[in-house]
Design a protein around this motif. Structure first.
Motif, PDB file in Angstrom:
ATOM      1  N   MET A 152       0.731  -1.200  -0.117  1.00 40.52           N
ATOM      2  CA  MET A 152      -0.024   0.148   0.149  1.00 40.52           C
ATOM      3  C   MET A 152       0.912   1.246  -0.049  1.00 40.52           C
ATOM      4  SD  MET A 152      -3.365  -1.079   2.060  1.00 40.52           S
ATOM      5  CE  MET A 152      -2.991  -0.691   3.698  1.00 40.52           C
ATOM      6  N   PRO A 153       1.414   1.561  -1.059  1.00 42.54           N
ATOM      7  CA  PRO A 153       2.327   2.730  -1.189  1.00 42.54           C
ATOM      8  C   PRO A 153       1.433   4.090  -1.138  1.00 42.54           C
ATOM      9  CG  PRO A 153       2.052   1.894  -3.499  1.00 42.54           C
ATOM     10  CD  PRO A 153       1.445   0.871  -2.461  1.00 42.54           C
ATOM     11  N   LEU A 154       1.974   5.259  -0.646  1.00 42.61           N
ATOM     12  CA  LEU A 154       1.309   6.603  -0.388  1.00 42.61           C
ATOM     13  C   LEU A 154       1.241   6.753  -1.652  1.00 42.61           C
ATOM     14  CD1 LEU A 154       3.661   8.749  -0.346  1.00 42.61           C
ATOM     15  CD2 LEU A 154       3.929   7.735   1.956  1.00 42.61           C
ATOM     16  N   GLY A 155       0.132   7.960  -2.144  1.00 42.76           N
ATOM     17  CA  GLY A 155       0.266   8.606  -3.274  1.00 42.76           C
ATOM     18  C   GLY A 155       0.778   9.908  -2.962  1.00 42.76           C
ATOM     19  N   ALA A 156       0.603  10.424  -1.733  1.00 43.71           N
ATOM     20  CA  ALA A 156       1.225  11.691  -1.098  1.00 43.71           C
ATOM     21  C   ALA A 156       1.267  11.589   0.271  1.00 43.71           C
ATOM     22  CB  ALA A 156       0.475  13.172  -1.593  1.00 43.71           C
ATOM     23  N   PRO A 157       1.860  12.519   1.113  1.00 46.06           N
ATOM     24  CA  PRO A 157       1.532  12.433   2.466  1.00 46.06           C
ATOM     25  C   PRO A 157       0.042  12.245   2.951  1.00 46.06           C
ATOM     26  CG  PRO A 157       2.996  14.106   2.099  1.00 46.06           C
ATOM     27  CD  PRO A 157       2.437  13.573   0.576  1.00 46.06           C
ATOM     28  N   ILE A 158      -0.157  11.455   4.121  1.00 48.91           N
ATOM     29  CA  ILE A 158      -1.397  11.505   4.835  1.00 48.91           C
ATOM     30  C   ILE A 158      -2.225  12.588   4.882  1.00 48.91           C
ATOM     31  CG2 ILE A 158      -2.553  10.650   6.874  1.00 48.91           C
ATOM     32  CD1 ILE A 158      -0.403   8.370   7.107  1.00 48.91           C
ATOM     33  N   GLY A 159      -3.620  12.851   4.404  1.00 55.77           N
ATOM     34  CA  GLY A 159      -4.101  13.824   4.708  1.00 55.77           C
ATOM     35  C   GLY A 159      -3.731  15.130   3.695  1.00 55.77           C
ATOM     36  N   SER A 160      -2.807  15.080   3.176  1.00 54.01           N
ATOM     37  CA  SER A 160      -2.375  16.192   2.454  1.00 54.01           C
ATOM     38  C   SER A 160      -3.305  16.543   0.927  1.00 54.01           C
ATOM     39  CB  SER A 160      -0.887  15.997   1.655  1.00 54.01           C
ATOM     40  OG  SER A 160      -1.028  14.987   0.915  1.00 54.01           O
ATOM     41  N   GLY A 161      -3.922  15.536   0.631  1.00 52.93           N
ATOM     42  CA  GLY A 161      -4.796  15.874  -0.637  1.00 52.93           C
ATOM     43  C   GLY A 161      -4.132  16.292  -1.867  1.00 52.93           C
ATOM     44  N   LEU A 162      -2.741  15.936  -2.080  1.00 51.54           N
ATOM     45  CA  LEU A 162      -1.938  16.412  -3.120  1.00 51.54           C
ATOM     46  C   LEU A 162      -2.104  15.651  -4.362  1.00 51.54           C
ATOM     47  CD1 LEU A 162       1.326  17.378  -1.256  1.00 51.54           C
ATOM     48  CD2 LEU A 162      -0.147  18.736  -2.400  1.00 51.54           C
ATOM     49  N   GLY A 163      -2.715  14.355  -3.856  1.00 52.71           N
ATOM     50  CA  GLY A 163      -2.707  13.579  -5.443  1.00 52.71           C
ATOM     51  C   GLY A 163      -1.410  12.974  -5.512  1.00 52.71           C
ATOM     52  N   ILE A 164      -1.378  11.977  -6.775  1.00 46.79           N
ATOM     53  CA  ILE A 164      -0.272  11.012  -6.911  1.00 46.79           C
ATOM     54  C   ILE A 164       0.966  11.893  -7.218  1.00 46.79           C
ATOM     55  CG2 ILE A 164       0.462   9.314  -8.180  1.00 46.79           C
ATOM     56  CD1 ILE A 164      -2.368   8.028  -7.866  1.00 46.79           C
ATOM     57  N   GLN A 165       1.952  11.834  -6.476  1.00 46.00           N
ATOM     58  CA  GLN A 165       3.244  12.729  -6.525  1.00 46.00           C
ATOM     59  C   GLN A 165       4.318  11.859  -7.570  1.00 46.00           C
ATOM     60  OE1 GLN A 165       3.578  16.075  -4.967  1.00 46.00           O
ATOM     61  NE2 GLN A 165       1.199  15.408  -5.400  1.00 46.00           N
ATOM     62  N   ASN A 166       4.229  10.869  -7.503  1.00 46.55           N
ATOM     63  CA  ASN A 166       5.291  10.088  -8.344  1.00 46.55           C
ATOM     64  C   ASN A 166       4.533   8.922  -9.202  1.00 46.55           C
ATOM     65  OD1 ASN A 166       7.464   8.946  -9.322  1.00 46.55           O
ATOM     66  ND2 ASN A 166       8.873   9.232  -7.585  1.00 46.55           N
ATOM     67  N   VAL A 167       4.055   9.268 -10.262  1.00 44.61           N
ATOM     68  CA  VAL A 167       3.464   8.266 -11.097  1.00 44.61           C
ATOM     69  C   VAL A 167       4.190   7.279 -11.679  1.00 44.61           C
ATOM     70  CG1 VAL A 167       2.278   8.459 -13.408  1.00 44.61           C
ATOM     71  CG2 VAL A 167       1.526   9.932 -11.863  1.00 44.61           C
ATOM     72  N   ASN A 168       5.439   7.806 -11.674  1.00 48.88           N
ATOM     73  CA  ASN A 168       6.343   6.745 -12.287  1.00 48.88           C
ATOM     74  C   ASN A 168       6.709   5.523 -11.460  1.00 48.88           C
ATOM     75  OD1 ASN A 168       7.586   5.862 -15.053  1.00 48.88           O
ATOM     76  ND2 ASN A 168       9.508   6.246 -13.839  1.00 48.88           N
ATOM     77  N   ASN A 169       7.069   5.735 -10.283  1.00 46.35           N
ATOM     78  CA  ASN A 169       7.391   4.923  -9.165  1.00 46.35           C
ATOM     79  C   ASN A 169       6.169   3.994  -9.099  1.00 46.35           C
ATOM     80  OD1 ASN A 169       9.538   6.378  -8.711  1.00 46.35           O
ATOM     81  ND2 ASN A 169       9.287   6.320  -6.295  1.00 46.35           N
ATOM     82  N   LEU A 170       4.814   4.664  -9.154  1.00 42.96           N
ATOM     83  CA  LEU A 170       3.574   3.434  -9.172  1.00 42.96           C
ATOM     84  C   LEU A 170       3.524   2.605 -10.277  1.00 42.96           C
ATOM     85  CD1 LEU A 170       0.547   5.569  -7.493  1.00 42.96           C
ATOM     86  CD2 LEU A 170       1.917   3.715  -6.541  1.00 42.96           C
ATOM     87  N   ARG A 171       4.099   3.240 -11.376  1.00 46.49           N
ATOM     88  CA  ARG A 171       4.287   2.358 -12.704  1.00 46.49           C
ATOM     89  C   ARG A 171       4.951   1.065 -12.382  1.00 46.49           C
ATOM     90  NH1 ARG A 171       4.138   6.831 -16.359  1.00 46.49           N
ATOM     91  NH2 ARG A 171       1.894   7.026 -17.062  1.00 46.49           N
ATOM     92  N   ILE A 172       6.173   1.717 -11.970  1.00 48.91           N
ATOM     93  CA  ILE A 172       7.197   0.441 -11.676  1.00 48.91           C
ATOM     94  C   ILE A 172       6.638  -0.514 -10.716  1.00 48.91           C
ATOM     95  CG2 ILE A 172       9.682   0.050 -10.807  1.00 48.91           C
ATOM     96  CD1 ILE A 172      10.209   2.994 -12.022  1.00 48.91           C
ATOM     97  N   ILE A 173       6.192   0.161  -9.615  1.00 46.68           N
ATOM     98  CA  ILE A 173       5.560  -0.920  -8.666  1.00 46.68           C
ATOM     99  C   ILE A 173       4.499  -1.889  -9.208  1.00 46.68           C
ATOM    100  CG2 ILE A 173       4.386  -0.916  -6.395  1.00 46.68           C
ATOM    101  CD1 ILE A 173       5.680   1.710  -5.695  1.00 46.68           C
ATOM    102  N   ARG A 174       3.521  -1.281  -9.947  1.00 43.93           N
ATOM    103  CA  ARG A 174       2.681  -2.240 -10.815  1.00 43.93           C
ATOM    104  C   ARG A 174       3.237  -3.052 -11.538  1.00 43.93           C
ATOM    105  NH1 ARG A 174      -1.757  -3.891  -9.621  1.00 43.93           N
ATOM    106  NH2 ARG A 174      -0.509  -5.493  -9.459  1.00 43.93           N
TER     107      ARG A 174
END
Lengths: 257, 79
Positions: A152-174
């Motif tokens: 369960m990787p974070l998209g951005a800090p908890i409660g920040s509402g910033l949205g996904i900050q590192n799209v490429n990392n999530l792609r690699i994790i996927r």
């Protein structure tokens, strides 16, 4: 049917929601309903001994309808997280835990070293461990190797509402993840949830984006639709990005040419 | 007897060394079906509440589920 399996349980909804920060229990109940979520996270805390008049969270949650996922939010060491997970198992009905080991009060980023230690310890004790982690592909791989039932990787800090900050990392994790990938934390609005799903996440977990929206019940429904839309788009397969236009209408038969 | 209950020293009325966890919960008016109890860092199974004794100086943690949540809360690790 597009179902979603974690460990030995199969779910239909890919949206997991929390129970914190709501203005009232009734708003929370309506938001849960509107979200369509089947899994709900709860925190484990000391009972208020001096004031027993307060209602319990479980007075408001239909445990026949929702699967409760105790978390270890607020734990700063592996030992605290393991203790809290054990308490959560006894207070609840399952051996599942959303494992959080926080490294820093300001960022609430995970302490990944302690998280790995706690994951190994809890897996040995038979827990189904769902660790909240950094969006670091190597850490995610180590958690998976340690026996995590999902990452369960974070998209951005908890409660920040910033949205996904590192799209490429999530792609690699996927790309390498063999267990379910759930984006946990950082979602601000519906498009953030859609993006996570379009990137191939198996699910999205959120609390603040719904609970602290101006209208939590409406936002819960928006998130339900966004997760579904993103999932469908992912399955449908998007077109490649191109630099220039490519007309949709026929270029022949134009009037006056 | 004195025990440490959720981090605070507390005087508990009752027979010395013969009070069970279930009796302690009853005295505190806590529904045992909704809580988990840790006695001296060991988490108890719910069906052991009636057969586990609380003794002078013991450290007892009683927890339940709350909305969560990323508050700055810590279970105290010191005794």
């Amino acid at each position: 049917m597009d179902t979603f399996k974690i460990a030995d349980k199969t779910f239909t909804s890919r949206l997991i929601v929390g129970t914190g920060k709501y203005s009232s229990p009734s708003v929370m109940v309506k938001a849960h309903e509107a979200s369509g979520a089947e899994i709900i996270t709860v925190a484990v805390r000391r009972v208020n001994i001096s004031d027993r008049t307060k209602e319990s969270l479980l007075d408001f949650i239909d445990t026949a309808k929702y699967f409760l996922l105790p978390n270890t939010a607020g734990c700063y060491t592996a030992d605290e997280a393991v203790r809290t997970a054990r308490l959560g198992r006894e207070a609840g009905l399952s051996n599942w835990v959303k494992l959080e080991v926080i490294g820093d009060e300001k960022t609430l980023f995970p302490d990944n070293e302690a998280l790995l230690d706690a994951t190994r310890a809890l897996v040995r004790e038979g827990f189904v461990v769902l660790p909240y982690t950094s969006d670091d592909p190597i850490v995610c791989r180590k958690l998976e190797d340690a026996g995590a039932a999902a990452i369960m990787p974070l998209g951005a800090p908890i409660g920040s509402g910033l949205g996904i900050q590192n799209v490429n990392n999530l792609r690699i994790i996927r790309e390498f993840a063999r267990v379910p990938l759930i984006v946990d934390a950082g979602v601000g609005t519906a498009s953030d949830a859609s993006l996570a799903m379009e990137l191939g996440a198996d699910g999205v977990l959120m609390n603040t984006a719904i609970a602290c929206a101006q209208d939590p019940v409406a936002m819960a429904e928006a998130m339900k639709l966004a997760v579904r839309a993103g999932r469908l788009a992912h399955l449908a397969g998007r077109i490649p990005r191109k630099m220039y236009a490519n007309a949709s209408s026929p270029v022949e038969g134009l009037v006056g040419r | 007897m004195q025990i440490t209950l959720n981090g605070d020293r507390r005087e508990i009325a009752g027979p010395l060394a013969t009070m069970t966890v279930a009796e302690l919960l009853a005295q505190l008016e806590i529904d045992g079906r909704r809580v988990a109890v840790e006695l001296n860092l060991v988490v108890l199974k719910r069906d052991a509440f009636g057969s586990t004794f609380v003794r002078e100086g013991d450290s007892v943690e009683i927890v339940n589920f709350v909305g969560g949540g990323e508050e700055n809360f810590k279970l105290r690790t010191e005794n």
